[in-house]
Design a protein around this motif. Structure first.
Motif, PDB file in Angstrom:
ATOM      1  N   VAL A 124     -51.484 -13.371 -31.426  1.00 45.07           N
ATOM      2  CA  VAL A 124     -51.780 -14.785 -31.641  1.00 45.07           C
ATOM      3  C   VAL A 124     -51.363 -15.660 -30.458  1.00 45.07           C
ATOM      4  N   HIS A 125     -50.421 -15.172 -29.649  1.00 44.43           N
ATOM      5  CA  HIS A 125     -49.965 -15.971 -28.496  1.00 44.43           C
ATOM      6  C   HIS A 125     -51.068 -16.176 -27.455  1.00 44.43           C
ATOM      7  N   MET A 126     -52.160 -15.404 -27.571  1.00 46.04           N
ATOM      8  CA  MET A 126     -53.243 -15.495 -26.602  1.00 46.04           C
ATOM      9  C   MET A 126     -54.211 -16.652 -26.883  1.00 46.04           C
ATOM     10  N   LEU A 127     -54.075 -17.310 -28.014  1.00 47.99           N
ATOM     11  CA  LEU A 127     -54.962 -18.422 -28.324  1.00 47.99           C
ATOM     12  C   LEU A 127     -54.797 -19.552 -27.302  1.00 47.99           C
ATOM     13  N   THR A 128     -55.855 -20.304 -27.078  1.00 42.09           N
ATOM     14  CA  THR A 128     -55.788 -21.458 -26.178  1.00 42.09           C
ATOM     15  C   THR A 128     -55.035 -22.594 -26.873  1.00 42.09           C
ATOM     16  N   ASN A 129     -54.636 -23.597 -26.099  1.00 45.64           N
ATOM     17  CA  ASN A 129     -53.935 -24.747 -26.667  1.00 45.64           C
ATOM     18  C   ASN A 129     -54.786 -25.447 -27.723  1.00 45.64           C
ATOM     19  N   GLU A 130     -56.084 -25.551 -27.446  1.00 48.57           N
ATOM     20  CA  GLU A 130     -56.978 -26.199 -28.396  1.00 48.57           C
ATOM     21  C   GLU A 130     -57.050 -25.399 -29.697  1.00 48.57           C
ATOM     22  N   ALA A 131     -57.090 -24.076 -29.566  1.00 44.98           N
ATOM     23  CA  ALA A 131     -57.137 -23.219 -30.754  1.00 44.98           C
ATOM     24  C   ALA A 131     -55.828 -23.326 -31.538  1.00 44.98           C
ATOM     25  N   PHE A 132     -54.698 -23.403 -30.826  1.00 42.52           N
ATOM     26  CA  PHE A 132     -53.412 -23.573 -31.498  1.00 42.52           C
ATOM     27  C   PHE A 132     -53.384 -24.862 -32.303  1.00 42.52           C
ATOM     28  N   ASN A 133     -53.914 -25.929 -31.721  1.00 43.97           N
ATOM     29  CA  ASN A 133     -53.926 -27.214 -32.418  1.00 43.97           C
ATOM     30  C   ASN A 133     -54.768 -27.144 -33.689  1.00 43.97           C
ATOM     31  N   ALA A 134     -55.894 -26.464 -33.609  1.00 44.37           N
ATOM     32  CA  ALA A 134     -56.755 -26.308 -34.788  1.00 44.37           C
ATOM     33  C   ALA A 134     -56.066 -25.449 -35.853  1.00 44.37           C
ATOM     34  N   LEU A 135     -55.384 -24.394 -35.407  1.00 44.37           N
ATOM     35  CA  LEU A 135     -54.671 -23.518 -36.338  1.00 44.37           C
ATOM     36  C   LEU A 135     -53.519 -24.266 -37.001  1.00 44.37           C
ATOM     37  N   LEU A 136     -52.825 -25.102 -36.221  1.00 44.45           N
ATOM     38  CA  LEU A 136     -51.690 -25.852 -36.751  1.00 44.45           C
ATOM     39  C   LEU A 136     -52.114 -26.745 -37.915  1.00 44.45           C
ATOM     40  N   LYS A 137     -53.253 -27.397 -37.766  1.00 42.87           N
ATOM     41  CA  LYS A 137     -53.732 -28.287 -38.826  1.00 42.87           C
ATOM     42  C   LYS A 137     -53.972 -27.511 -40.122  1.00 42.87           C
ATOM     43  N   THR A 138     -54.435 -26.274 -39.977  1.00 42.52           N
ATOM     44  CA  THR A 138     -54.664 -25.442 -41.162  1.00 42.52           C
ATOM     45  C   THR A 138     -53.349 -24.982 -41.771  1.00 42.52           C
ATOM     46  N   LEU A 139     -52.373 -24.628 -40.926  1.00 38.77           N
ATOM     47  CA  LEU A 139     -51.075 -24.183 -41.423  1.00 38.77           C
ATOM     48  C   LEU A 139     -50.300 -25.309 -42.094  1.00 38.77           C
ATOM     49  N   PHE A 148     -51.746 -16.403 -44.187  1.00 43.97           N
ATOM     50  CA  PHE A 148     -51.895 -16.067 -42.771  1.00 43.97           C
ATOM     51  C   PHE A 148     -50.867 -15.013 -42.379  1.00 43.97           C
ATOM     52  N   LEU A 149     -51.315 -14.039 -41.610  1.00 41.39           N
ATOM     53  CA  LEU A 149     -50.452 -12.993 -41.081  1.00 41.39           C
ATOM     54  C   LEU A 149     -50.640 -12.963 -39.570  1.00 41.39           C
ATOM     55  N   LEU A 150     -49.725 -13.587 -38.857  1.00 44.23           N
ATOM     56  CA  LEU A 150     -49.825 -13.689 -37.410  1.00 44.23           C
ATOM     57  C   LEU A 150     -48.933 -12.631 -36.773  1.00 44.23           C
ATOM     58  N   ALA A 151     -49.432 -11.971 -35.732  1.00 46.45           N
ATOM     59  CA  ALA A 151     -48.662 -10.933 -35.053  1.00 46.45           C
ATOM     60  C   ALA A 151     -48.683 -11.179 -33.550  1.00 46.45           C
ATOM     61  N   THR A 152     -47.555 -10.916 -32.902  1.00 44.85           N
ATOM     62  CA  THR A 152     -47.487 -11.121 -31.455  1.00 44.85           C
ATOM     63  C   THR A 152     -46.422 -10.236 -30.815  1.00 44.85           C
ATOM     64  N   THR A 153     -46.700  -9.835 -29.586  1.00 48.47           N
ATOM     65  CA  THR A 153     -45.701  -9.108 -28.791  1.00 48.47           C
ATOM     66  C   THR A 153     -44.930 -10.064 -27.884  1.00 48.47           C
ATOM     67  N   GLU A 154     -45.357 -11.335 -27.850  1.00 51.88           N
ATOM     68  CA  GLU A 154     -44.711 -12.309 -26.962  1.00 51.88           C
ATOM     69  C   GLU A 154     -44.481 -13.614 -27.709  1.00 51.88           C
ATOM     70  N   ALA A 155     -43.489 -13.580 -28.579  1.00 54.46           N
ATOM     71  CA  ALA A 155     -43.212 -14.727 -29.446  1.00 54.46           C
ATOM     72  C   ALA A 155     -42.830 -15.975 -28.655  1.00 54.46           C
ATOM     73  N   HIS A 156     -42.250 -15.789 -27.470  1.00 53.69           N
ATOM     74  CA  HIS A 156     -41.809 -16.946 -26.681  1.00 53.69           C
ATOM     75  C   HIS A 156     -42.975 -17.805 -26.199  1.00 53.69           C
ATOM     76  N   LYS A 157     -44.188 -17.272 -26.268  1.00 53.66           N
ATOM     77  CA  LYS A 157     -45.365 -18.025 -25.837  1.00 53.66           C
ATOM     78  C   LYS A 157     -45.988 -18.849 -26.970  1.00 53.66           C
ATOM     79  N   LEU A 158     -45.445 -18.720 -28.169  1.00 57.69           N
ATOM     80  CA  LEU A 158     -45.984 -19.462 -29.304  1.00 57.69           C
ATOM     81  C   LEU A 158     -45.382 -20.860 -29.366  1.00 57.69           C
ATOM     82  N   PRO A 159     -46.179 -21.873 -29.679  1.00 52.77           N
ATOM     83  CA  PRO A 159     -45.639 -23.222 -29.868  1.00 52.77           C
ATOM     84  C   PRO A 159     -44.633 -23.238 -31.023  1.00 52.77           C
TER      85      PRO A 159
END
Length: 217
Positions: A124-139, A148-159
């Motif tokens: 999930v850390h690979m999403l663009t900033n715009e995609a993150f903003n859209a996902l945030l509104k849903t969350l 939602f089940l989000l998975a990442t190998t690089e948690a530090h890159k998540l907002p």
């Protein structure tokens, strides 16, 4: 491939002790998070755990221990990747905002067959900033029928705004004992005779990855 054939199908089959215990506590409790965040190295079992949860929440005959029955139509369709209410998104190859906007537009529709709609977003850390903003509104205002089940190998890159709305489960690097447990499960299933010395050598080469260890076996 052994790794796919012996992918854990129950919480009790997850080889990371801390993850197994934490998820067991959640699914024998009364409150279910609407969003999970699985963080940890590749090959630790994050996607396997996500699919197990997808089965549990829509299982037609769950066990008293909070496990999926793995026999009903819902469980079998999740396992086969054909469940109409389980959506898997690979953020590494679908980084655009269009995919998340499509998710947001359709998430309000009732599930087709199950109780919940499940959205698994890998890396999930690979999403663009715009995609993150859209996902945030849903969350922020998810419908009651969505998980939602989000998975990442690089948690530090998540907002932090995304992290704060998820129940985080850390998947640590597997210990030698946990990898041996996993390998013995495969060896038993395949009726292989493997001495402990060989298993320990595989552990050294696998560097904490269940996936790599199983491939080496």
């Amino acid at each position: 491939m052994y790794y796919l054939k012996y992918r854990p199908q129950l919480i009790s089959e997850l080889d990371l002790t801390s993850v197994r215990e934490r998820l067991s506590n959640i699914f024998t409790g009364s409150e279910l998070p609407h969003a999970f965040l699985f963080t940890g190295p590749r090959g630790a079992g994050k996607t396997s755990a996500a699919r197990i949860i997808a089965k549990i929440v829509n299982c037609q005959n769950p066990t008293t221990k909070g496990e999926p029955c793995n026999k009903c139509d819902s469980c079998l369709s999740v396992k086969d990747g054909r469940h109409l209410d389980v959506f898997e998104i690979d953020a590494a190859s679908n980084r655009g905002i269009d995919q998340i906007r499509d998710l947001r537009d359709k998430i309000g529709l009732s599930p087709s067959t199950g109780k919940y709609k499940i959205y698994i977003i890998d890396e999930v850390h690979m999403l663009t900033n715009e995609a993150f903003n859209a996902l945030l509104k849903t969350l922020e205002e998810p419908p009651a029928h969505a998980i939602f089940l989000l998975a990442t190998t690089e948690a530090h890159k998540l907002p932090e705004t995304i992290k704060s709305r998820c129940f985080e489960v850390s998947f640590p690097k597997a210990t030698p004992q946990e990898i041996v447990r996993s390998l013995k499960r495969v060896a038993k299933g395949e009726k292989l005779k493997v001495i402990d010395e060989v298993l320990l050598h595989i552990v050294d080469v696998a560097d904490g990855s269940f996936r790599d260890a199983t491939k080496i076996l």
